[in-house]
Design a protein around this motif. Structure first.
Motif, PDB file in Angstrom:
ATOM      1  N   VAL A 117       2.965  -4.880  -6.007  1.00 37.70           N
ATOM      2  CA  VAL A 117       3.315  -5.956  -5.071  1.00 37.70           C
ATOM      3  C   VAL A 117       4.375  -6.891  -5.660  1.00 37.70           C
ATOM      4  O   VAL A 117       5.443  -7.079  -5.070  1.00 37.70           O
ATOM      5  CB  VAL A 117       2.071  -6.768  -4.646  1.00 37.70           C
ATOM      6  N   MET A 118       4.109  -7.470  -6.825  1.00 41.07           N
ATOM      7  CA  MET A 118       5.042  -8.477  -7.349  1.00 41.07           C
ATOM      8  C   MET A 118       6.415  -7.891  -7.680  1.00 41.07           C
ATOM      9  O   MET A 118       7.432  -8.575  -7.561  1.00 41.07           O
ATOM     10  CB  MET A 118       4.449  -9.186  -8.575  1.00 41.07           C
ATOM     11  N   VAL A 121       8.189  -8.123  -4.489  1.00 36.44           N
ATOM     12  CA  VAL A 121       8.496  -9.536  -4.183  1.00 36.44           C
ATOM     13  C   VAL A 121       9.687 -10.001  -5.031  1.00 36.44           C
ATOM     14  O   VAL A 121      10.667 -10.560  -4.519  1.00 36.44           O
ATOM     15  CB  VAL A 121       7.268 -10.430  -4.494  1.00 36.44           C
ATOM     16  N   ARG A 122       9.586  -9.761  -6.341  1.00 39.11           N
ATOM     17  CA  ARG A 122      10.621 -10.268  -7.259  1.00 39.11           C
ATOM     18  C   ARG A 122      11.970  -9.602  -7.013  1.00 39.11           C
ATOM     19  O   ARG A 122      13.016 -10.270  -7.050  1.00 39.11           O
ATOM     20  CB  ARG A 122      10.177 -10.034  -8.702  1.00 39.11           C
ATOM     21  N   ARG A 125      13.499 -10.958  -3.781  1.00 40.58           N
ATOM     22  CA  ARG A 125      14.029 -12.317  -4.015  1.00 40.58           C
ATOM     23  C   ARG A 125      15.349 -12.269  -4.774  1.00 40.58           C
ATOM     24  O   ARG A 125      16.269 -13.013  -4.489  1.00 40.58           O
ATOM     25  CB  ARG A 125      12.984 -13.089  -4.820  1.00 40.58           C
ATOM     26  N   HIS A 141       9.727   0.576   1.101  1.00 39.09           N
ATOM     27  CA  HIS A 141       8.581   0.502   0.195  1.00 39.09           C
ATOM     28  C   HIS A 141       7.838   1.826   0.230  1.00 39.09           C
ATOM     29  O   HIS A 141       7.443   2.281   1.311  1.00 39.09           O
ATOM     30  CB  HIS A 141       7.662  -0.652   0.620  1.00 39.09           C
ATOM     31  N   PHE A 167       3.346  -6.911   2.825  1.00 41.50           N
ATOM     32  CA  PHE A 167       4.536  -7.589   2.304  1.00 41.50           C
ATOM     33  C   PHE A 167       5.784  -7.055   3.011  1.00 41.50           C
ATOM     34  O   PHE A 167       6.670  -7.823   3.420  1.00 41.50           O
ATOM     35  CB  PHE A 167       4.664  -7.384   0.785  1.00 41.50           C
ATOM     36  N   LEU A 171       8.363  -9.295   5.056  1.00 41.97           N
ATOM     37  CA  LEU A 171       9.766  -9.396   4.634  1.00 41.97           C
ATOM     38  C   LEU A 171      10.699  -8.981   5.781  1.00 41.97           C
ATOM     39  O   LEU A 171      11.741  -9.610   6.004  1.00 41.97           O
ATOM     40  CB  LEU A 171       9.994  -8.511   3.395  1.00 41.97           C
TER      41      LEU A 171
END
Ligand code: NDP
Length: 261
Positions: A117-118, A121-122, A125, A141, A167, A171
Motif C-alpha cells: 500500500v504505502m 501511495v508514496r 505522491r 496497480h 487506494f 486515487l
C-alpha cells in the motif's frame, strides 16, 4: 497494432522478473522507455540492459526497496534524473504471505502494508506531479484475485491487496481531471519462476508440475496457470489510449477462478 505508446516512460516496480518483467518487455515492444525497480541490483541491471538491447529503447534499473520511504524516494529522484518524469506507473512489486491472524506479529503486518500500500501511495505522491505536467498518464496497480476472494493461508496478503484496490479507486477519483487513468488488475494464477521454485521445494524435481496442476485444478475455471505474457498483454492494453474510457475500475485476469460476479 500500434498502441501509440512510443517514447513514453514507464516506471515498473518489480519489473525485473515474473509478471513485471513480462510487462516491461510488452511495453518495450511498443517503444516505451523503462525504469525497472527491484532490490537485486544485478538482476535489475541485467534485465534493463537486455531489454534495451532487444527492443532498441532506453531502460534504466533502480535498485531500491519500495517498502521503505527512502526506497520510494530513490525511485522518484532516479526517474526524474533519467527521464524528467514518467507517463506510466505500474505498482507491481509484491509477494505472498503465509500466517494465521492469531500468530502474525505487528511487524509482519506493517511490512506488507508498506510494500503493497504505502509504496503505491508514496510513488503516486512523488511521480504524479510530473505526470500532470506531461499532459496525463496511467497508473496501474497489480493486486490479486485474493483482494476479493481470500486464500486461507495468507490473511495479510488478502487484506493489504484489498486495501491497494481501494487506494487505486480513490486515487482515480482524485486525478480524473488531470487526464490520468488509474486502475487495478487482479491476476489469478500466473506461472512465474517463484511459483516453480516453491513447487520444486514442496514436490521435488519429478513432482513439481503435478503439484502445480493440482493447484490449478483446485482453482477451477480454465484449470491452468497463465503465462506472464498473458497478463502483460492486458497491462499494455490498459496503458494505451485503446483503454481511454477506463478509470477507477478493477479488472480480473484469472482464467475464471473468481467464484462471484
Ligand atoms: P515475483 O516474485 O516473480 O517478482 C516480484 C518482483 O518484485 C521482483 O522484481 C522483485 O525484485 C520485486 N520486489 C519484491 N519486493 C520488493 C521490494 N520490497 N522493493 C522493490 N522490489 C521488490 O512476483 P510475481 O511476478 O509473481 O508477482 C508480481 C505481482 O503480482 C505481486 O504484487 C503479486 O502479489 C501479484 N500477483 C502474482 C500472482 C502470481 O500468480 N504470480 C497472482 C496474483 C497477483 P527483488 O526481489 O529484486 O526486489
Amino acid at each position: 497494432m500500434d498502441l501509440k505508446l512510443r517514447d513514453k516512460v514507464a516506471v515498473i516496480t518489480g519489473g525485473t522478473v515474473g509478471i513485471g518483467l513480462a510487462v516491461a518487455e510488452g511495453l518495450a515492444a511498443e517503444g516505451v522507455n523503462l525504469v525497472l525497480v527491484g532490490r537485486d541490483t544485478l538482476r535489475g541491471d541485467d534485465a534493463a540492459a537486455r531489454i534495451a538491447d532487444s527492443f532498441g529503447i532506453i531502460a534504466t534499473a533502480i535498485s531500491a526497496d519500495v517498502a521503505t520511504a527512502e526506497g520510494c524516494e530513490a525511485v522518484i529522484k532516479g526517474t526524474a534524473r533519467a527521464f524528467g518524469g514518467a507517463d506510466i506507473l505500474i505498482n507491481n512489486a509484491g509477494t505472498g504471505s503465509n500466517e494465521t491472524i492469531a500468530e502474525a506479529d505487528d511487524a509482519k503486518w506493517q511490512y506488507y502494508w508498506d510494500l503493497h500500500v504505502m509504496a503505491a501511495v508514496r510513488l503516486a505522491r512523488g511521480l504524479i506531479p510530473a505526470m500532470k505536467k506531461r499532459g496525463g498518464g496511467v497508473v496501474l496497480h497489480n493486486a490479486s484475485i485474493c483482494a476479493v476472494q481470500p486464500l486461507w493461508y495468507e490473511p495479510i496478503y488478502n487484506t493489504t491487496k484489498a486495501a491497494l484496490m481501494m487506494f487505486s479507486k480513490t486515487l482515480a477519483n482524485e486525478v480524473v481531471g488531470d487526464n490520468i487513468r488509474v486502475n487495478t488488475i487482479n491476476p489469478g494464477l500466473v506461472l512465474t519462476p517463484d511459483w516453480i521454485k516453491t513447487a520444486k521445494q514442496i514436490a521435488g524435481e519429478d513432482g513439481w508440475q503435478k503439484h502445480l496442476q493440482g493447484v490449478a485444478d483446485e482453482a477451477g475455471g480454465m484449470k491452468r496457470f497463465a503465462t506472464p505474457e498473458e497478463l502483460a498483454n492486458f497491462f499494455v492494453f490498459m496503458c494505451s489510449d485503446k483503454a481511454s474510457y477506463s478509470t477507477g475500475s478493477t479488472y480480473f485476469v484469472d482464467g475464471g477462478w473468481l467464484k462471484t460476479v
